[in-house]
Design a protein around this motif. Structure first.
Motif, PDB file in Angstrom:
ATOM      1  N   GLU A 126       0.816  -1.210   0.000  1.00 17.08           N
ATOM      2  CA  GLU A 126       0.000   0.000   0.000  1.00 17.08           C
ATOM      3  C   GLU A 126       0.854   1.267   0.000  1.00 17.08           C
ATOM      4  O   GLU A 126       2.011   1.231   0.412  1.00 17.08           O
ATOM      5  N   SER A 127       0.245   2.379  -0.428  1.00 11.38           N
ATOM      6  CA  SER A 127       0.920   3.680  -0.383  1.00 11.38           C
ATOM      7  C   SER A 127       0.786   4.274   1.024  1.00 11.38           C
ATOM      8  O   SER A 127       0.021   3.767   1.852  1.00 11.38           O
ATOM      9  N   GLN A 130      -2.773   5.400   1.694  1.00  9.13           N
ATOM     10  CA  GLN A 130      -3.651   4.258   1.999  1.00  9.13           C
ATOM     11  C   GLN A 130      -3.415   3.744   3.412  1.00  9.13           C
ATOM     12  O   GLN A 130      -4.350   3.394   4.128  1.00  9.13           O
ATOM     13  N   ARG A 131      -2.157   3.724   3.845  1.00 10.61           N
ATOM     14  CA  ARG A 131      -1.851   3.300   5.233  1.00 10.61           C
ATOM     15  C   ARG A 131      -2.429   4.315   6.220  1.00 10.61           C
ATOM     16  O   ARG A 131      -3.025   3.944   7.226  1.00 10.61           O
ATOM     17  N   ALA A 133      -4.945   6.103   5.869  1.00  5.10           N
ATOM     18  CA  ALA A 133      -6.408   5.965   5.911  1.00  5.10           C
ATOM     19  C   ALA A 133      -6.816   4.592   6.449  1.00  5.10           C
ATOM     20  O   ALA A 133      -8.004   4.237   6.399  1.00  5.10           O
ATOM     21  N   ASP A 134      -5.830   3.825   6.916  1.00  8.49           N
ATOM     22  CA  ASP A 134      -6.069   2.481   7.469  1.00  8.49           C
ATOM     23  C   ASP A 134      -6.731   1.542   6.452  1.00  8.49           C
ATOM     24  O   ASP A 134      -7.550   0.705   6.812  1.00  8.49           O
ATOM     25  N   ARG A 135      -6.354   1.735   5.182  1.00 10.20           N
ATOM     26  CA  ARG A 135      -6.948   0.908   4.118  1.00 10.20           C
ATOM     27  C   ARG A 135      -5.978  -0.173   3.627  1.00 10.20           C
ATOM     28  O   ARG A 135      -6.227  -0.849   2.642  1.00 10.20           O
ATOM     29  N   GLN A 136      -4.837  -0.352   4.347  1.00  8.94           N
ATOM     30  CA  GLN A 136      -3.796  -1.249   3.829  1.00  8.94           C
ATOM     31  C   GLN A 136      -4.264  -2.684   3.609  1.00  8.94           C
ATOM     32  O   GLN A 136      -3.916  -3.312   2.598  1.00  8.94           O
ATOM     33  N   VAL A 139      -6.455  -2.844   0.444  1.00  6.97           N
ATOM     34  CA  VAL A 139      -5.669  -2.579  -0.768  1.00  6.97           C
ATOM     35  C   VAL A 139      -4.831  -3.795  -1.135  1.00  6.97           C
ATOM     36  O   VAL A 139      -4.818  -4.266  -2.281  1.00  6.97           O
TER      37      VAL A 139
END
Ligand code: PGA
Length: 251
Positions: A126-127, A130-131, A133-136, A139
């Motif tokens: 992840e970028s 993204q990290r 935003a806690d989306r790792q 993703v």
């Protein structure tokens, strides 16, 4: 354990020969760790003639998904096999970011690599945004599912995954051992879901992103961390050999 060096766009022929010779003498033949180096295309042939018979395997950093044809500037899987490659790195974040490589392209390349008996090292990560935003997890899950789409269970047994958070690559900022273990455990459960228990557990999951001699041991000690994909530190024989030694101790 597998430790693979990604040289990226570094080292001309003379420098590649020198580093390879240094690695062969400093690494020898580790008992429990597989070692590979991935030089630029133009260095592969000369590198293989030095590596041949040593304990170190060779990989490429990319390949085209077609057998042959009018694809100026590209290199095929069979060409890589012919010069002695065992592995090919696919979907590195630099290829995704600068060369428009998508999950779909990576999956087509992985299938093509298998057709030519190359073992793909498929990269995900992840970028920073993204990290933050806690989306790792979401993703990376999408990258794993889509990049491995179409691979059979038997192809899964000849596959390596590399988790490389983009914010840790070449930045000197390493993911913490806790972050690495948590993501690798997530990836492991996906691999088990996709390929079944036996194959899912057998796939090596490498961590990449500012792995150095000073942090390799604590990363390799974590569960589901089966080695590393090393960039900057792979350009120095002493550093790379020291990382291999850490893997050997953790194995
Ligand atoms: P780095 O690169 O070790 O220089 O962070 C890792 C990679 O991009 O594979």
């Amino acid at each position: 354990m597998l430790v693979a060096g990604n040289w990226k766009m570094n080292l001309d022929l003379a420098a590649a020969r020198q580093l390879t010779a240094g690695l062969v003498s400093s690494i020898g033949k580790p008992e429990k760790t597989l070692v590979a180096i991935c030089p630029p295309f133009v260095d592969l042939d000369a590198t293989y003639s030095i590596l041949h018979g040593s304990g170190i395997r060779m990989g490429a950093q990319n390949m085209h998904e077609s057998d042959s044809g009018a694809y100026t500037g590209e290199v095929s899987a069979s060409m890589l096999r012919a010069v002695g490659c065992h592995y090919v790195i696919l979907g590195h974040s630099e290829r995704r970011e600068y060369f428009g490589e998508t999950n779909e392209i990576v999956s087509r390349k992985a299938i093509q690599a298998h057709r030519h008996r190359l073992v793909p090292i498929v990269c995900v990560g992840e970028s920073l945004a993204q990290r933050d935003a806690d989306r790792q997890n979401a993703v990376v899950e999408e990258q794993v599912r889509q990049s491995l789409d179409g691979l059979t269970v038997s192809q899964g047994s000849e596959l390596v995954l590399a988790y490389e958070p983009v914010w840790a690559i070449g930045t000197g900022r390493t993911a913490s051992p806790e972050q690495v273990e948590s993501m690798h455990t997530h990836i492991r459960s996906l691999l088990v879901e996709l390929f079944g228990q036996k194959t899912g557990y057998a796939i090596d999951i490498l961590y990449g992103g500012s792995v150095k001699p000073g942090n390799a041991s604590e990363l390799f000690a974590r569960s589901n961390v089966d080695g590393g994909l090393i960039g900057g530190a792979a350009l120095n024989a002493e550093d790379f050999a020291s990382i291999v030694k850490s893997a050997e101790l953790a194995a």
